[in-house]
Design an enzyme around this catalytic site. Structure first.
Site, PDB file in Angstrom:
ATOM      1  N   LYS A  52       0.851  -1.313  -0.115  1.00  0.00           N
ATOM      2  CA  LYS A  52      -0.035  -0.134  -0.151  1.00  0.00           C
ATOM      3  C   LYS A  52       0.852   1.281  -0.130  1.00  0.00           C
ATOM      4  O   LYS A  52       0.628   2.106  -0.909  1.00  0.00           O
ATOM      5  CB  LYS A  52      -0.954   0.025   1.249  1.00  0.00           C
ATOM      6  CG  LYS A  52      -2.224  -1.084   1.009  1.00  0.00           C
ATOM      7  CD  LYS A  52      -3.013  -1.365   2.475  1.00  0.00           C
ATOM      8  CE  LYS A  52      -3.742  -2.464   2.347  1.00  0.00           C
ATOM      9  NZ  LYS A  52      -4.452  -2.784   3.431  1.00  0.00           N
ATOM     10  N   GLN A  96      -4.438  -0.741   9.706  1.00  0.00           N
ATOM     11  CA  GLN A  96      -4.558  -2.218   9.029  1.00  0.00           C
ATOM     12  C   GLN A  96      -5.135  -3.217  10.049  1.00  0.00           C
ATOM     13  O   GLN A  96      -4.864  -2.935  11.521  1.00  0.00           O
ATOM     14  CB  GLN A  96      -3.173  -2.551   8.731  1.00  0.00           C
ATOM     15  CG  GLN A  96      -3.030  -4.062   8.086  1.00  0.00           C
ATOM     16  CD  GLN A  96      -3.502  -4.316   6.614  1.00  0.00           C
ATOM     17  OE1 GLN A  96      -3.809  -3.153   6.018  1.00  0.00           O
ATOM     18  NE2 GLN A  96      -4.019  -5.420   6.308  1.00  0.00           N
ATOM     19  N   ASP A 119     -10.833   3.630   3.961  1.00  0.00           N
ATOM     20  CA  ASP A 119     -11.332   2.227   3.935  1.00  0.00           C
ATOM     21  C   ASP A 119     -12.787   2.050   4.059  1.00  0.00           C
ATOM     22  O   ASP A 119     -13.437   0.787   3.475  1.00  0.00           O
ATOM     23  CB  ASP A 119     -10.937   1.521   5.436  1.00  0.00           C
ATOM     24  CG  ASP A 119      -9.665   0.558   5.256  1.00  0.00           C
ATOM     25  OD1 ASP A 119      -9.605  -0.175   4.181  1.00  0.00           O
ATOM     26  OD2 ASP A 119      -8.944   0.404   6.273  1.00  0.00           O
TER      27      ASP A 119
HETATM   28  N1  GUN Z   1      -6.812  -6.312   6.542  1.00  0.00           N
HETATM   29  C1  GUN Z   1      -7.525  -6.874   5.401  1.00  0.00           C
HETATM   30  N2  GUN Z   1      -8.037  -6.115   4.585  1.00  0.00           N
HETATM   31  C2  GUN Z   1      -8.026  -5.129   4.776  1.00  0.00           C
HETATM   32  C3  GUN Z   1      -8.635  -3.673   4.412  1.00  0.00           C
HETATM   33  O1  GUN Z   1      -9.008  -3.734   3.371  1.00  0.00           O
HETATM   34  N3  GUN Z   1      -8.299  -2.666   5.154  1.00  0.00           N
HETATM   35  C4  GUN Z   1      -7.875  -2.668   6.304  1.00  0.00           C
HETATM   36  N4  GUN Z   1      -7.541  -1.515   7.042  1.00  0.00           N
HETATM   37  N5  GUN Z   1      -7.305  -4.001   7.005  1.00  0.00           N
HETATM   38  C5  GUN Z   1      -7.495  -4.860   6.152  1.00  0.00           C
END
Ligand code: GUN
Length: 298
Positions: A52, A96, A119
């Protein structure tokens, strides 16, 4: 034989557009800023977060990563989120998940400024999506990416089509169902307690699998000509590649399903690459909104 929907290529298209629009914003002296926060050492999460941050840099964003030790307190994490909320250089905040057990995930997500919640997990954004206020919502990245893939095959208007979403998670199943509904599909959400899931799946023109069980959806669950979107990413043993080796498979038995489907997403190379691309798109959207400009459509 089904058309294979190439998520890698589509993700590159999205990122290319993000780069162009980032250059446009630069003329107004705005640089999209994304802060990614990770707590603890989970190796899979470390890999996701690194990609990311890397993608954000590649897009020309201001990209910051906060890697905190596993023993970080809930209070300290809330403080960091509040600092990022107040930082005008940051347009998107991603914490995350999963977080360590001693931290209340809901409390952290609700501490994020909804206007920076790229998100789309904050109650405000869930509510916007649920009421069809898509112009102001942030839509969760995985279902947003899945919808773009679906659009390539079926267009934007799904009137008259039946969609079955297998899985009812807050991150994928529920927002996906809302997006399909907003696009005029007739939507059913199925899950582990659903009676005769194979029969229900066979009614679907659009079948979305988001259960997290390797190859659970078999070929004979797929209606002839259906569009199959496989959100699952499961690592399974692959002894044929050598001892201790593994491979990635989706929630759909791909080799079987592609015989009946009209179009299908592969794993890997399907929905997966789209998730990060949509995070970039959401961050760009946030920067446009903050600058009082109309964000580009994806
Ligand atoms: N963990 C797995 N997928 C995601 C996501 O799309 N966003 C976040 N913040 N954590 C994750």
């Amino acid at each position: 034989m089904a058309d294979i929907i190439d998520g890698k290529a589509l993700a590159e298209d999205v990122v290319a557009k993000v780069k162009v629009e980032t250059a446009t914003l630069a003329k107004s002296d705005v640089t999209p800023g994304l802060a990614v926060v990770i707590v603890g050492e989970d190796p899979a999460s470390q890999v996701y977060v690194a990609s990311k941050s890397r993608r954000a840099k590649e897009c020309g964003f201001h990209s910051v990563q906060h890697s905190l030790p596993v023993e970080t307190s809930e209070h300290a994490l809330v403080s960091l989120v509040e600092d990022l909320n107040a930082d005008p250089a940051i347009h998107g905040i991603l914490v995350q998940l999963p977080l360590p057990e001693h931290i209340d995930e809901t409390r952290i997500i609700q501490a994020i400024d909804p206007e920076k919640d790229v998100d789309g997990f904050h109650f405000i954004n869930v509510g916007r999506l649920g009421t069809g206020a898509l112009d102001s919502a942030f839509v969760p990245c995985t279902p947003a990416g899945a919808m773009l893939m679906l659009e390539r095959v079926r267009g934007k208007d799904l009137s008259g089509l039946s969609a079955v979403v297998i899985g009812r998670s807050n991150i994928v199943g529920k927002p996906m169902a809302n997006l399909l509904l907003a696009a005029n599909a007739t939507v059913t959400i199925a899950h582990s307690r659903t009676k005769d899931l194979p029969a229900l799946a066979r009614t679907a023109d659009i079948l979305v699998a988001a259960v997290g069980r390797p190859e659970m959806i078999r070929g004979d669950w797929v209606k002839l000509g259906a569009t199959v979107i496989d959100v699952g990413i499961n690592r399974i043993p692959a002894p044929e590649k050598g001892e201790g080796k593994t491979r990635l498979v989706g929630d759909v038995a791909f080799a079987e399903a592609k015989e009946s489907a009209g179009a299908i997403t592969p794993v890997p190379g399907g929905v997966g690459p789209m998730t990060i691309a949509m995070l970039m798109a959401n961050t760009l959207t946030s920067a446009f909104r903050t600058a009082g400009l109309e964000p580009p459509a994806f």
